[in-house]
Design a protein around this motif. Structure first.
Motif, PDB file in Angstrom:
ATOM      1  N   ALA A   1       0.831  -1.209   0.000  1.00 23.28           N
ATOM      2  CA  ALA A   1       0.000   0.000   0.000  1.00 23.28           C
ATOM      3  C   ALA A   1       0.862   1.254   0.000  1.00 23.28           C
ATOM      4  CB  ALA A   1      -0.932   0.004   1.213  1.00 23.28           C
ATOM      5  N   GLY A   2       1.988   1.227   0.737  1.00 20.50           N
ATOM      6  CA  GLY A   2       2.913   2.362   0.750  1.00 20.50           C
ATOM      7  C   GLY A   2       3.541   2.593  -0.613  1.00 20.50           C
ATOM      8  N   VAL A   3       3.905   1.501  -1.294  1.00 18.28           N
ATOM      9  CA  VAL A   3       4.471   1.615  -2.645  1.00 18.28           C
ATOM     10  C   VAL A   3       3.436   2.209  -3.604  1.00 18.28           C
ATOM     11  CG1 VAL A   3       5.353   0.315  -4.626  1.00 18.28           C
ATOM     12  CG2 VAL A   3       6.098  -0.289  -2.311  1.00 18.28           C
ATOM     13  N   ALA A   4       2.198   1.753  -3.488  1.00 16.88           N
ATOM     14  CA  ALA A   4       1.129   2.263  -4.356  1.00 16.88           C
ATOM     15  C   ALA A   4       0.859   3.749  -4.103  1.00 16.88           C
ATOM     16  CB  ALA A   4      -0.149   1.449  -4.149  1.00 16.88           C
ATOM     17  N   THR A   5       1.022   4.185  -2.862  1.00 17.04           N
ATOM     18  CA  THR A   5       0.861   5.609  -2.533  1.00 17.04           C
ATOM     19  C   THR A   5       1.940   6.443  -3.226  1.00 17.04           C
ATOM     20  OG1 THR A   5      -0.082   5.041  -0.376  1.00 17.04           O
ATOM     21  CG2 THR A   5       0.737   7.289  -0.652  1.00 17.04           C
ATOM     22  N   ALA A   6       3.176   5.947  -3.198  1.00 18.90           N
ATOM     23  CA  ALA A   6       4.272   6.642  -3.893  1.00 18.90           C
ATOM     24  C   ALA A   6       3.994   6.694  -5.396  1.00 18.90           C
ATOM     25  CB  ALA A   6       5.600   5.927  -3.617  1.00 18.90           C
ATOM     26  N   ALA A   7       3.436   5.602  -5.932  1.00 14.70           N
ATOM     27  CA  ALA A   7       3.105   5.556  -7.361  1.00 14.70           C
ATOM     28  C   ALA A   7       2.056   6.603  -7.713  1.00 14.70           C
ATOM     29  CB  ALA A   7       2.598   4.166  -7.729  1.00 14.70           C
TER      30      ALA A   7
END
Length: 534
Positions: A463-469
């Motif tokens: 979820a954190g990676v998707a937020t950065a994306a």
């Protein structure tokens, strides 16, 4: 290819305006058929991903392999894909797009048979290696070919086909798991893997009916053949002429050249391309490369292969213990993925790439966060928590739905259309290589990851990676809907300042309509260079 200069300017404007408005509702059937045939290559990857998620349960029992070996055999195909995807750019420039597709199917056919006849873990890994090379070729060439034969009006729709067929392949793999799961353990998983050779046979036969890419033909100086293909794959004769004019200018061929065969500077085999892409890129090429690589990285780093490959384990962690029920739940995942990717194909050219991409990634953040929460509740509860189990299953389905509505298809559409013609094959190869490396890292470390930080913690990380994306896409990605492949480069070069370039392009088109541009397509390629006729 210029229009007759004795016509009044307003007549030209009306023709072009009519062409722009009339082309949107039409679907070129020939281009549609070509896109389907080319995209069949993507079934190979989809089937392998889907079938391995269930087959590994029986492989682990039959070959008595450890969890670490499970991770390796699940994810190693993505690493082996690198060999195919890196070689595919040069191969497709040398052999042509069409025969590269045949080559991909042949390699995967051999790999699937090797996996099906594997007698031990080492033999299975050899089959994974061969199949991985074929998948690498297929992943790179299908979106490139489809983008190059598609008219601009339906390029998003047609270029999303590879992702549609990946999802179709995943669903077939899940169904195959369930169908063969009733057989003897040592026979069931071998049939699951061996059946994957069948689609590659249909692919090799079907590709004989496909034309070669018109852009590749122009790069070889075969203008007569390219014109015939463009006439068939364009919505109107005028569009075919405009597309040929654009491609000729991008390839450095004089606009007024009407010969069927011409001599062109032989740079189609990769000479100087890597240098221009990686060592001395222009600001526009650098922006394109970062966007192409970035979208492929985030597609996989947000955890899609962890969910698709390990869905039986996720459902087991959620409290589903029956093998039948786990496999049926994975079929549901495949079904939802396929339905939503089909919906996405019809929205790409209506809503645009950017709105769908941002909506998709925001939905992925929400579903991943909720999935992490529900798995954490289940993990820390001493008894069965029915509401958390239902929430977990719902969020897995919501996550694959949100992925398929935007992030899944747009990754392939966007990366195949933004690279300039001279860099397209190699640029797509780099993007696919990043996609497969990231996927390999995720799939080969997921079990170790959730054992280290808990299953809920793993999905909080995704979820954190998707937020950065989300932030990256919002800031750096321009809308490409309706732009010709040759004018795409003009949108890139300023990273966060792309909105200014988009406005300039829009104003230029308005000016062109007012001034009565001759419709040759010169403006479409060189931003800021209008052509006036005396």
């Amino acid at each position: 290819m210029a229009s007759i200069s004795t016509q009044p300017a307003i007549a030209d404007n009306e023709t072009l305006a009519d062409f722009e408005s009339a082309k949107k509702p039409k679907r070129n059937k020939y281009a549609f058929a070509c896109a389907i045939l080319a995209s069949l290559t993507s079934i190979l990857l989809g089937y392998d991903i889907g079938v391995m998620s269930g087959a590994i349960i029986f492989i682990q029992k039959d070959l008595k392999i450890s969890d670490v070996q499970v991770e390796i055999v699940m994810g190693i195909l993505n690493v082996y894909c690198l060999v195919g995807s890196c070689a595919a750019g040069r191969t497709s420039d040398w052999l042509g797009r069409r025969y590269t597709i045949v080559f991909a199917g042949a390699i995967f056919f051999v790999g699937a048979l090797l996996m099906g006849f594997a007698t031990n873990y080492a033999f299975l890994m050899v089959g994974r290696f061969v199949a991985g090379i074929g998948v690498g070729y297929a992943l790179m060439i299908a979106p490139v070919y489809t983008a190059e034969v598609s008219p601009a009006s339906s390029r998003g729709f047609l270029t999303s086909f590879p992702e549609v067929f990946i999802n179709g392949g995943i669903l077939l793999g899940y169904v195959s798991n369930y169908a063969f799961s009733k057989l003897r353990t040592d026979l069931g998983w071998r049939l699951m893997l061996g059946v994957g050779a069948i689609p590659s046979v249909f692919l090799a036969v079907g590709v004989l009916a496909m034309p070669e890419s018109p852009r590749w033909l122009v790069m070889q100086g075969r203008l007569g053949e390219a014109k015939k293909v463009l006439d068939k794959t364009s919505d109107t004769v005028e569009e075919a002429e405009l597309r040929l004019s654009d491609i000729k200018q991008a390839a450095g061929i004089p606009e007024d050249c009407t010969d069927d065969v011409v001599q062109v500077q032989k740079q189609s085999h990769g000479e100087g391309v890597w240098k221009e892409l990686l060592l001395y890129p222009t600001p526009a090429v650098r922006h394109v490369l970062i966007c192409g690589v970035g979208i492929h990285f985030f597609q996989q780093a947000s955890g899609i292969d962890a969910v698709v490959l390990y869905s039986p384990r996720i459902f087991e962690k959620a409290g589903i213990t029956s093998s039948d029920h786990k496999l049926l739940a994975t079929v549901a995942v495949g079904f939802v993925k396929t339905i939503f990717i089909l919906v996405a194909t019809f929205l790409l050219d209506r809503i645009g790439r950017r709105p769908l991409l941002l909506s998709s990634i925001i939905g992925m953040v929400a579903s991943l966060t909720t999935l992490g929460f529900s798995l954490t509740i289940i993990d820390h509860s001493g008894e069965k928590v029915t509401w958390a189990i239902v929430l977990c299953i719902t969020m897995v389905l919501a996550y694959v739905a949100m992925f398929s509505i935007g992030m899944g298809p747009i990754t392939w559409v966007y990366s195949s259309e933004i690279f300039p013609l001279r860099l397209r094959a190699q640029g797509a190869s780099i993007a696919v290589a990043i996609n497969r490396v990231t996927s390999g890292v995720i799939s080969m470390t997921f079990i170790s990851l959730y054992e280290a930080i808990s299953i809920g913690g793993a999905f909080f990380l995704f979820a954190g990676v998707a937020t950065a994306a989300t932030l990256f896409f919002y800031t750096c990605y321009p809308e490409t809907q309706g732009k010709t492949l040759e004018e795409m480069e003009g949108l890139f070069g300023k990273f966060i300042g792309w909105r200014e370039e988009a406005k300039k392009l829009k104003e230029m088109k308005k000016t062109r309509a007012v001034n009565g541009d001759d419709g040759t397509g010169n403006v479409q390629i060189q931003l800021g260079n209008t052509v006036t006729k005396g």
